[in-house]
Design a protein around this motif. Structure first.
Motif, PDB file in Angstrom:
ATOM      1  N   LEU A 219     -21.451 -42.688  -6.129  1.00 27.56           N
ATOM      2  CA  LEU A 219     -21.651 -42.996  -7.545  1.00 27.56           C
ATOM      3  C   LEU A 219     -23.119 -42.892  -7.941  1.00 27.56           C
ATOM      4  O   LEU A 219     -23.459 -42.383  -9.011  1.00 27.56           O
ATOM      5  CB  LEU A 219     -21.112 -44.396  -7.859  1.00 27.56           C
ATOM      6  N   GLU A 220     -23.982 -43.364  -7.070  1.00 26.91           N
ATOM      7  CA  GLU A 220     -25.411 -43.331  -7.374  1.00 26.91           C
ATOM      8  C   GLU A 220     -25.937 -41.900  -7.442  1.00 26.91           C
ATOM      9  O   GLU A 220     -26.886 -41.609  -8.174  1.00 26.91           O
ATOM     10  CB  GLU A 220     -26.187 -44.117  -6.313  1.00 26.91           C
ATOM     11  N   ALA A 221     -25.303 -40.995  -6.686  1.00 31.76           N
ATOM     12  CA  ALA A 221     -25.767 -39.603  -6.660  1.00 31.76           C
ATOM     13  C   ALA A 221     -25.340 -38.813  -7.894  1.00 31.76           C
ATOM     14  O   ALA A 221     -25.869 -37.728  -8.143  1.00 31.76           O
ATOM     15  CB  ALA A 221     -25.239 -38.912  -5.401  1.00 31.76           C
ATOM     16  N   LEU A 222     -24.405 -39.334  -8.677  1.00 35.01           N
ATOM     17  CA  LEU A 222     -23.940 -38.620  -9.860  1.00 35.01           C
ATOM     18  C   LEU A 222     -25.017 -38.641 -10.954  1.00 35.01           C
ATOM     19  O   LEU A 222     -25.762 -39.614 -11.081  1.00 35.01           O
ATOM     20  CB  LEU A 222     -22.663 -39.260 -10.398  1.00 35.01           C
ATOM     21  N   PRO A 223     -25.107 -37.600 -11.746  1.00 29.77           N
ATOM     22  CA  PRO A 223     -26.099 -37.589 -12.831  1.00 29.77           C
ATOM     23  C   PRO A 223     -25.754 -38.625 -13.891  1.00 29.77           C
ATOM     24  O   PRO A 223     -24.586 -38.939 -14.130  1.00 29.77           O
ATOM     25  CB  PRO A 223     -25.997 -36.164 -13.396  1.00 29.77           C
ATOM     26  N   VAL A 224     -26.776 -39.152 -14.544  1.00 28.07           N
ATOM     27  CA  VAL A 224     -26.581 -40.117 -15.619  1.00 28.07           C
ATOM     28  C   VAL A 224     -25.987 -39.392 -16.820  1.00 28.07           C
ATOM     29  O   VAL A 224     -26.482 -38.323 -17.207  1.00 28.07           O
ATOM     30  CB  VAL A 224     -27.915 -40.787 -16.006  1.00 28.07           C
ATOM     31  N   PRO A 225     -24.915 -39.902 -17.428  1.00 29.42           N
ATOM     32  CA  PRO A 225     -24.328 -39.230 -18.592  1.00 29.42           C
ATOM     33  C   PRO A 225     -25.337 -39.089 -19.726  1.00 29.42           C
ATOM     34  O   PRO A 225     -26.201 -39.941 -19.925  1.00 29.42           O
ATOM     35  CB  PRO A 225     -23.175 -40.157 -18.986  1.00 29.42           C
ATOM     36  N   ALA A 226     -25.201 -37.986 -20.474  1.00 27.48           N
ATOM     37  CA  ALA A 226     -26.105 -37.754 -21.606  1.00 27.48           C
ATOM     38  C   ALA A 226     -25.869 -38.764 -22.715  1.00 27.48           C
ATOM     39  O   ALA A 226     -26.804 -39.145 -23.424  1.00 27.48           O
ATOM     40  CB  ALA A 226     -25.927 -36.332 -22.131  1.00 27.48           C
ATOM     41  N   SER A 227     -24.638 -39.208 -22.868  1.00 26.63           N
ATOM     42  CA  SER A 227     -24.305 -40.195 -23.891  1.00 26.63           C
ATOM     43  C   SER A 227     -24.843 -41.563 -23.497  1.00 26.63           C
ATOM     44  O   SER A 227     -24.583 -42.047 -22.391  1.00 26.63           O
ATOM     45  CB  SER A 227     -22.791 -40.270 -24.080  1.00 26.63           C
ATOM     46  N   GLU A 228     -25.595 -42.197 -24.401  1.00 29.59           N
ATOM     47  CA  GLU A 228     -26.136 -43.524 -24.114  1.00 29.59           C
ATOM     48  C   GLU A 228     -25.024 -44.545 -23.904  1.00 29.59           C
ATOM     49  O   GLU A 228     -25.115 -45.397 -23.016  1.00 29.59           O
ATOM     50  CB  GLU A 228     -27.041 -43.978 -25.257  1.00 29.59           C
ATOM     51  N   ALA A 229     -23.963 -44.438 -24.700  1.00 31.39           N
ATOM     52  CA  ALA A 229     -22.849 -45.372 -24.570  1.00 31.39           C
ATOM     53  C   ALA A 229     -22.177 -45.238 -23.205  1.00 31.39           C
ATOM     54  O   ALA A 229     -21.861 -46.244 -22.546  1.00 31.39           O
ATOM     55  CB  ALA A 229     -21.836 -45.142 -25.686  1.00 31.39           C
ATOM     56  N   LEU A 230     -21.961 -43.995 -22.753  1.00 35.92           N
ATOM     57  CA  LEU A 230     -21.341 -43.790 -21.444  1.00 35.92           C
ATOM     58  C   LEU A 230     -22.264 -44.247 -20.320  1.00 35.92           C
ATOM     59  O   LEU A 230     -21.808 -44.814 -19.323  1.00 35.92           O
ATOM     60  CB  LEU A 230     -20.987 -42.314 -21.255  1.00 35.92           C
ATOM     61  N   ALA A 231     -23.559 -43.987 -20.467  1.00 36.29           N
ATOM     62  CA  ALA A 231     -24.513 -44.429 -19.447  1.00 36.29           C
ATOM     63  C   ALA A 231     -24.481 -45.942 -19.305  1.00 36.29           C
ATOM     64  O   ALA A 231     -24.499 -46.480 -18.189  1.00 36.29           O
ATOM     65  CB  ALA A 231     -25.919 -43.952 -19.802  1.00 36.29           C
ATOM     66  N   GLU A 232     -24.412 -46.651 -20.425  1.00 37.14           N
ATOM     67  CA  GLU A 232     -24.343 -48.109 -20.378  1.00 37.14           C
ATOM     68  C   GLU A 232     -23.031 -48.578 -19.759  1.00 37.14           C
ATOM     69  O   GLU A 232     -23.003 -49.524 -18.966  1.00 37.14           O
ATOM     70  CB  GLU A 232     -24.491 -48.682 -21.790  1.00 37.14           C
ATOM     71  N   PHE A 233     -21.927 -47.892 -20.117  1.00 34.23           N
ATOM     72  CA  PHE A 233     -20.623 -48.265 -19.570  1.00 34.23           C
ATOM     73  C   PHE A 233     -20.613 -48.137 -18.055  1.00 34.23           C
ATOM     74  O   PHE A 233     -20.199 -49.059 -17.334  1.00 34.23           O
ATOM     75  CB  PHE A 233     -19.527 -47.384 -20.173  1.00 34.23           C
ATOM     76  N   TRP A 234     -21.079 -46.994 -17.540  1.00 34.56           N
ATOM     77  CA  TRP A 234     -21.051 -46.792 -16.090  1.00 34.56           C
ATOM     78  C   TRP A 234     -22.058 -47.687 -15.376  1.00 34.56           C
ATOM     79  O   TRP A 234     -21.841 -48.071 -14.219  1.00 34.56           O
ATOM     80  CB  TRP A 234     -21.292 -45.324 -15.757  1.00 34.56           C
ATOM     81  N   ALA A 235     -23.151 -48.045 -16.034  1.00 35.93           N
ATOM     82  CA  ALA A 235     -24.096 -48.990 -15.429  1.00 35.93           C
ATOM     83  C   ALA A 235     -23.446 -50.360 -15.258  1.00 35.93           C
ATOM     84  O   ALA A 235     -23.642 -51.030 -14.227  1.00 35.93           O
ATOM     85  CB  ALA A 235     -25.356 -49.101 -16.290  1.00 35.93           C
ATOM     86  N   GLU A 236     -22.647 -50.785 -16.244  1.00 31.96           N
ATOM     87  CA  GLU A 236     -21.940 -52.059 -16.129  1.00 31.96           C
ATOM     88  C   GLU A 236     -20.892 -51.999 -15.031  1.00 31.96           C
ATOM     89  O   GLU A 236     -20.696 -52.965 -14.265  1.00 31.96           O
ATOM     90  CB  GLU A 236     -21.290 -52.404 -17.463  1.00 31.96           C
ATOM     91  N   GLU A 237     -20.197 -50.857 -14.909  1.00 40.15           N
ATOM     92  CA  GLU A 237     -19.210 -50.695 -13.845  1.00 40.15           C
ATOM     93  C   GLU A 237     -19.891 -50.764 -12.469  1.00 40.15           C
ATOM     94  O   GLU A 237     -19.386 -51.414 -11.542  1.00 40.15           O
ATOM     95  CB  GLU A 237     -18.503 -49.350 -14.001  1.00 40.15           C
ATOM     96  N   ALA A 238     -21.018 -50.097 -12.345  1.00 34.58           N
ATOM     97  CA  ALA A 238     -21.750 -50.117 -11.076  1.00 34.58           C
ATOM     98  C   ALA A 238     -22.208 -51.525 -10.725  1.00 34.58           C
ATOM     99  O   ALA A 238     -22.195 -51.925  -9.555  1.00 34.58           O
ATOM    100  CB  ALA A 238     -22.945 -49.158 -11.141  1.00 34.58           C
ATOM    101  N   GLN A 239     -22.610 -52.293 -11.742  1.00 28.67           N
ATOM    102  CA  GLN A 239     -23.029 -53.676 -11.504  1.00 28.67           C
ATOM    103  C   GLN A 239     -21.877 -54.494 -10.930  1.00 28.67           C
ATOM    104  O   GLN A 239     -22.059 -55.284  -9.999  1.00 28.67           O
ATOM    105  CB  GLN A 239     -23.520 -54.298 -12.807  1.00 28.67           C
TER     106      GLN A 239
END
Length: 273
Positions: A219-239
């Motif tokens: 998961l950490e190796a995947l690129p950060v999504p261009a969408s700010e909303a998606l980036a925040e969503f996946w950051a919360e999932e990773a947490q």
């Protein structure tokens, strides 16, 4: 010109409605939060404790609550954010210490907005059936392949399943994820169409059994999504996934598991008023 000024004012008002915590506490407060592990506390009106959480990075976790918005988060989360009047936190020596401290405090304080960890319920067992083109996951109270797992694992199944789908099909848009994965609490039985079900089950079963490194690394190796909303969503999932600690046996009774809470704990507080 006057009409444009009014529109801008309306835009600012809408933004404030979508971001009540920044409107209440101010951006400098969130920018000054420590990037340290700890336990945090949300208090509402009449000094009522609403929620206790923990994080390896308090600044990132507390800052994520500013982006809770209708349509992206459950109504329960919206009600929580709307009711916050004070934020406190207690620094911990390590992420594992923060997890254990949260466990102690949840069993002692039982905040109304916490669902997992406020009582010691029967454990869960996880089973998996890799088949042609799909992986079926099933979480049950009956003994299965992996367990016993703690009561809170029920709320981790969603982030875990979504994380595996993302690692195996990174180009798949989230709206095309298997039915049921869009829910905050996913069904106890899930069928995930995947290109390599056997590998997916190894990732899931390994993670549930305590070997979290392979999935978290992918998961950490995947690129950060261009969408700010998606980036925040996946950051919360990773947490959520990063906070997982495997417990091989059910938690003991609260009277045996919880040491006496010190009469004074060092809290750093931000008051709304």
């Amino acid at each position: 010109m006057e009409k444009v000024a009014n529109n801008r004012g309306n835009q600012r008002l809408l933004f404030r409605l979508e971001d009540p915590l920044t409107a209440r506490f101010g951006s400098p407060f969130f920018a000054a939060l420590p990037e340290s592990p700890g336990v945090y506390f949300f208090t509402g009106d009449a000094e009522r404790l609403l929620y206790i959480g923990q994080s390896a990075n308090l600044r990132a976790r507390l800052g994520s609550y500013r982006h809770v918005a209708p349509g992206r988060h459950p109504k329960r989360s919206l009600r929580l954010v709307a009711g916050i009047r004070r934020i406190e936190w207690e620094l911990c020596d390590s992420p594992l210490h923060a997890i254990e401290r949260e466990r102690e405090l949840l069993l002692e304080r039982r905040p109304p907005f916490n669902r997992a960890g406020v009582w010691i319920g029967p454990p869960w067992w996880l089973s998996g059936e890799p088949g042609p083109g799909s992986l079926r996951l099933h979480l049950s109270r009956a003994p299965g392949e992996i367990g016993p797992l703690s009561t809170s694992f029920r709320y981790l199944l969603g982030p875990l399943a979504r994380g595996v789908v993302r690692t195996m099909m990174p180009a798949l848009p989230i709206h095309a994820y298997p039915h049921g994965l869009s829910r905050a609490t996913v069904p106890l039985s899930l069928t995930l169409p995947l290109p390599d079900p056997a590998l997916a089950w190894r990732l899931v079963s390994g993670f549930a059994g305590g070997d979290t490194g392979p999935l978290l690394g992918l998961l950490e190796a995947l690129p950060v999504p261009a969408s700010e909303a998606l980036a925040e969503f996946w950051a919360e999932e990773a947490q959520s996934l990063t906070s997982y600690v495997y417990r091989q046996v059910p938690l003991p009774p609260a009277s045996q598991a919880i040491p006496e809470v010190p009469p004074k704990i060092r809290l750093i507080t931000a008051d709304l008023f």
